[in-house]
Design an enzyme around this catalytic site. Structure first.
Site, PDB file in Angstrom:
ATOM      1  N   ASP A  80       0.864  -1.178   0.000  1.00 52.54           N
ATOM      2  CA  ASP A  80       0.000   0.000   0.000  1.00 52.54           C
ATOM      3  C   ASP A  80       0.905   1.233   0.000  1.00 52.54           C
ATOM      4  OD1 ASP A  80      -1.991   1.892   0.352  1.00 52.54           O
ATOM      5  OD2 ASP A  80      -3.031   0.770   1.926  1.00 52.54           O
ATOM      6  N   ASP A  91      -3.283   7.439  -3.212  1.00 49.40           N
ATOM      7  CA  ASP A  91      -3.238   6.276  -2.313  1.00 49.40           C
ATOM      8  C   ASP A  91      -3.606   5.065  -3.161  1.00 49.40           C
ATOM      9  OD1 ASP A  91      -3.421   4.505  -0.198  1.00 49.40           O
ATOM     10  OD2 ASP A  91      -4.966   5.622   0.894  1.00 49.40           O
ATOM     11  N   HIS A 156     -11.881   6.014   1.751  1.00 49.18           N
ATOM     12  CA  HIS A 156     -11.934   7.272   2.496  1.00 49.18           C
ATOM     13  C   HIS A 156     -11.765   8.486   1.593  1.00 49.18           C
ATOM     14  CE1 HIS A 156      -7.452   6.961   2.245  1.00 49.18           C
ATOM     15  NE2 HIS A 156      -7.718   5.680   2.343  1.00 49.18           N
ATOM     16  N   GLU A 188     -10.930   1.082  -1.534  1.00 45.42           N
ATOM     17  CA  GLU A 188     -10.021  -0.027  -1.222  1.00 45.42           C
ATOM     18  C   GLU A 188     -10.723  -1.253  -0.648  1.00 45.42           C
ATOM     19  OE1 GLU A 188      -7.047   0.811   1.824  1.00 45.42           O
ATOM     20  OE2 GLU A 188      -8.003   2.716   2.287  1.00 45.42           O
TER      21      GLU A 188
HETATM   22 CO    CO Z   1      -6.204   4.114   1.589  1.00 47.57          CO
END
Ligand code: CO
Length: 295
Positions: A80, A91, A156, A188
């Site tokens: 990640d 991200d 998020h 995710e």
């Molecule tokens: Co994330």
């Protein structure tokens, strides 16, 4: 929203993912992988938005190597990666099977399919997509393969220097009628062979500044000041601080934690000890327009 920087961070993240895939092999030290990835981010003109997470098997998230970490890459590894450009974040995550396991590969493929289906849905309905619909398609896709989504981990919203801002994007059908709206989001999904929940595990040595009140020791003060300047409101890890201040920083980090200056994240482990796969992309939604910045 600074679109130019958001897109730049996304492009760097994509290149770093391609690079990470070339260096991640069985039995390579996780420490080496993490440092190479973080160095690559900087080389490409970004900064890590958080310490690279290299979480193995039942650890779903929040494992970053410590400075004396001897763990070797194995099993089902999730990578990640966060990149920021002046605080604007990309991200993204992928999973890799390092033990030639059919089940690992299926879990990974399922997480990827869930992400792809969620992105397709959001591309069709853009800012009109409801949170319930996103969770529903993720859950359906994963359960179709007889796996479970992790219910207490979510995507998020993101803002400048804020990794978890605003709404959570569910990985199960929450029936929420709230629309996703314009903004920057990480989607995710996590798939598991287990019961589909994570619990707190060991301390991760990943921290976030939560209070700037003055700590007693001189070194703790210096570290707090440095972290404020370097990472602002983004997560950082003991490895980065010890590289800068030496091994004595360990005690100072503990003092900062005790003084409530730092939030200390726990590793997140699947409750039944089952394997977990993850896939993640960052989306920029501007009304009708949806851009996957990390693809
Ligand atoms: Co994330």
């Amino acid at each position: 929203m600074d679109k130019e920087r958001i897109l730049k961070a996304g492009q760097i993240a994509k290149q770093v993912v391609d690079y990470a895939k070339t260096i991640t092999k069985k039995d390579v030290p996780l420490l080496e992988i993490s440092e190479k990835i973080e160095f690559k981010i900087i080389e490409l003109g970004g900064r890590p938005a958080f310490p690279v997470n290299l979480s193995t098997n039942e650890i779903a998230a929040h494992y970053t190597p410590t400075i004396e970490d001897k763990t070797l890459a194995s099993g089902l590894l999730k990578i990640d990666i966060g990149v920021h450009v002046d605080g604007w974040i990309a991200d993204t995550a992928f999973s890799i099977d390092l033990e030639n396991s059919k089940e690992n590969k299926q879990l990974i493929q399922t997480a990827e399919q869930a992400l792809e289906n969620a992105i397709e849905l959001i591309k069709q309905k853009s800012s009109e997509t409801t949170l319930g619909e996103i969770g529903q398609i993720i859950q359906k896709t994963i359960e179709l393969q007889k796996f479970s989504p992790i219910t207490n981990l979510t995507g998020h919203g993101m803002e400048q220097y804020d990794l978890h801002a605003g709404i959570s994007i569910p990985n199960i059908d929450t029936k929420q009628s709230q629309k996703i709206d314009s903004g920057l989001y990480a989607i995710e999904p996590f798939s598991t062979t287990g019961s589909g929940k994570v619990k707190d595990g060991k301390p991760s040595e990943i921290y976030l500044i939560k209070d700037t009140k003055t700590p007693r020791s001189q070194l703790a003060r210096e570290i707090l000041e440095y972290a404020l300047q370097e990472y602002q409101t983004l997560p950082f890890c003991s490895r980065w601080i010890i590289r800068k201040f030496g091994a004595k920083a360990k005690i100072a980090l503990k003092q900062l934690e005790e003084n409530s200056n730092l939030h200390h994240f726990k590793q997140l482990a699947e409750v039944s000890g089952a394997k977990v796969a993850q896939a993640e992309h960052t989306l920029l939604i501007e009304g009708e327009k949806v851009i996957v910045t990390t693809n």
